[in-house]
Design an enzyme around this catalytic site. Sequence first.
Site, PDB file in Angstrom:
ATOM      1  N   ARG A 271     -44.418  68.205   7.437  1.00 17.44           N
ATOM      2  CA  ARG A 271     -43.876  68.862   8.487  1.00 17.44           C
ATOM      3  C   ARG A 271     -42.329  69.222   8.347  1.00 17.44           C
ATOM      4  NH1 ARG A 271     -40.486  65.664  11.351  1.00 17.44           N
ATOM      5  NH2 ARG A 271     -41.590  63.763  11.417  1.00 17.44           N
ATOM      6  N   HIS A 275     -39.597  66.087  13.986  1.00 17.53           N
ATOM      7  CA  HIS A 275     -40.755  65.602  14.893  1.00 17.53           C
ATOM      8  C   HIS A 275     -41.034  66.664  16.268  1.00 17.53           C
ATOM      9  CE1 HIS A 275     -43.652  63.116  16.710  1.00 17.53           C
ATOM     10  NE2 HIS A 275     -42.850  62.962  17.750  1.00 17.53           N
ATOM     11  N   TYR A 284     -33.439  60.575   8.634  1.00 16.93           N
ATOM     12  CA  TYR A 284     -34.398  59.966   7.826  1.00 16.93           C
ATOM     13  C   TYR A 284     -35.052  60.399   6.777  1.00 16.93           C
ATOM     14  CZ  TYR A 284     -37.476  62.483  11.069  1.00 16.93           C
ATOM     15  OH  TYR A 284     -38.081  63.340  11.642  1.00 16.93           O
TER      16      TYR A 284
HETATM   17  C1  LIG Z   1     -50.293  55.315  22.081  1.00 21.65           C
HETATM   18  C2  LIG Z   1     -49.078  55.934  21.469  1.00 21.65           C
HETATM   19  N1  LIG Z   1     -48.172  55.084  21.079  1.00 21.65           N
HETATM   20  C3  LIG Z   1     -46.908  55.519  20.884  1.00 21.65           C
HETATM   21  C4  LIG Z   1     -46.665  56.766  20.999  1.00 21.65           C
HETATM   22  C5  LIG Z   1     -45.237  57.580  20.626  1.00 21.65           C
HETATM   23  N2  LIG Z   1     -45.330  58.643  19.708  1.00 21.65           N
HETATM   24  C6  LIG Z   1     -45.331  59.758  19.824  1.00 21.65           C
HETATM   25  S1  LIG Z   1     -45.484  60.763  18.567  1.00 21.65           S
HETATM   26  C7  LIG Z   1     -45.499  59.236  17.395  1.00 21.65           C
HETATM   27  C8  LIG Z   1     -45.758  59.361  16.088  1.00 21.65           C
HETATM   28  C9  LIG Z   1     -46.813  59.855  15.460  1.00 21.65           C
HETATM   29  O1  LIG Z   1     -47.036  60.351  14.433  1.00 21.65           O
HETATM   30  P1  LIG Z   1     -48.379  61.026  13.590  1.00 21.65           P
HETATM   31  O2  LIG Z   1     -49.626  60.343  14.074  1.00 21.65           O
HETATM   32  O3  LIG Z   1     -48.214  60.706  12.206  1.00 21.65           O
HETATM   33  O4  LIG Z   1     -48.267  62.380  13.914  1.00 21.65           O
HETATM   34  P2  LIG Z   1     -47.250  63.621  13.847  1.00 21.65           P
HETATM   35  O5  LIG Z   1     -46.510  63.417  15.025  1.00 21.65           O
HETATM   36  O6  LIG Z   1     -46.758  63.318  12.751  1.00 21.65           O
HETATM   37  O7  LIG Z   1     -48.218  64.928  13.726  1.00 21.65           O
HETATM   38  C10 LIG Z   1     -45.365  57.926  18.343  1.00 21.65           C
HETATM   39  C11 LIG Z   1     -45.344  56.792  17.728  1.00 21.65           C
HETATM   40  C12 LIG Z   1     -47.633  57.633  21.551  1.00 21.65           C
HETATM   41  N3  LIG Z   1     -47.329  59.007  21.956  1.00 21.65           N
HETATM   42  N4  LIG Z   1     -48.883  57.115  21.889  1.00 21.65           N
END
Ligand SMILES: Cc1ncc(C[n+]2csc(CCOP(=O)(O)OP(=O)(O)O)c2C)c(N)n1
Length: 381
Positions: A271, A275, A284
Amino acid sequence: MTVMEQRGAYQPTPPPAWQPRTDPAPLLPDAQPYRVLGTEAAAKADPELLRRLYAQLVRGRRYNAQATALTKQGRLAVYPSSTGQEACEVAAALVLEERDWLFPSYRDTLAAVARGVDPVEALTLLRGDWHTGYDPYERRVAPLSTPLATQLPHAVGLAHAARLKGDDVVALAMVGDGGTSEGDFHEAMNFAAVWHAPVVFLVQNNGFAISVPLAKQTAAPSLAHKAVGYGMPGRLVDGNDAVAVHEVLGEAVRHARAGGGPTLVEALTYRIDAHTNADDATRYRGEDEVEAWRDHDPILLMERELTERGLLDEDAVRAAQEDAEALAADLRTRMNQDPVLDPMDLFAHVYAQPTTQLLEQQAQLRAELDAEAAGPEGAGR
Ligand SMILES: Cc1ncc(C[n+]2csc(CCOP(=O)(O)OP(=O)(O)O)c2C)c(N)n1
């Protein structure tokens, strides 16, 4: 004979011979990420597919940039950009037939748009407007899912149901590396494998779950290895190589369609942006890391290949850029118009049979809106 004597006479029989229920060897992922661009295999790639992927990558990059700009102008509440991940987004959309279903996460607006969802409607949720914003049935794209991994059991359920009904439908579900640590991921993978559901899981491993690097949330040898424990094949692919992702997903889709069951594909990508617009990635990760991935950019890789094969001239580059600019201009114009929203829509599509509480709240809001519309005079009557 005493009990002890009886025991002494007991001859234990060996347990029945054990062997694994499924041979794990064919399920193991690629030892190295599968690549096409920059390898000998690239010469065999269909020029038409290369051109199509390239045009979509350029459009996708521009869409990401424009959507991010709209967050700065207050026209979009939040945008999880997929800059750097466009190869996965585009390949996932192009590999499916019209009758198939795509199950995206919040990061996959681009996949939805590449599959034909209206570019503005695809942003409705992220704009903070109501519900999904687009009709999921129109292009067979499920709502963008914000709760991590919850789209995966839905994809499995849909694929399994389609198979039971005899419909020729494959579901492709997208999830991030962080999402693979969720319970919903486990449940989806397990049901998919046990039911032999025609579903493909695409994990975009972009290195981070917001600020948490992969090493801090899993000790698995790779995310693709997780497939083996569930009894489905795992594949590892260079997620910035659009041709490789298209090929691997294509094989997995055909395998699922032919009744072969699910596949888990891990695409290694990065990415480039933060985020979301609300995140400061410099807290980070270092700029060196980002720069290293810029050298392995999906558009760059494709441009090199096309140029080497004489498939890309200045006119083709200009045409792709003009198309991308037209998309961005349309996005700007339409996103700068204030949407007409009816607050009563809050209650639409929540339950098939609204609950008593919801009906009470609905009546209360109706009364408040009517009183407001009537003005101070009307309110006094
Ligand atoms: C069930 C749940 N727990 C926590 C969150 C908060 N949250 C939003 S994005 C994220 C990180 C997700 O990372 P990843 O799955 O690697 O996807 P990326 O954002 O890198 O595409 C978190 C923990 C959420 N949206 N849903």
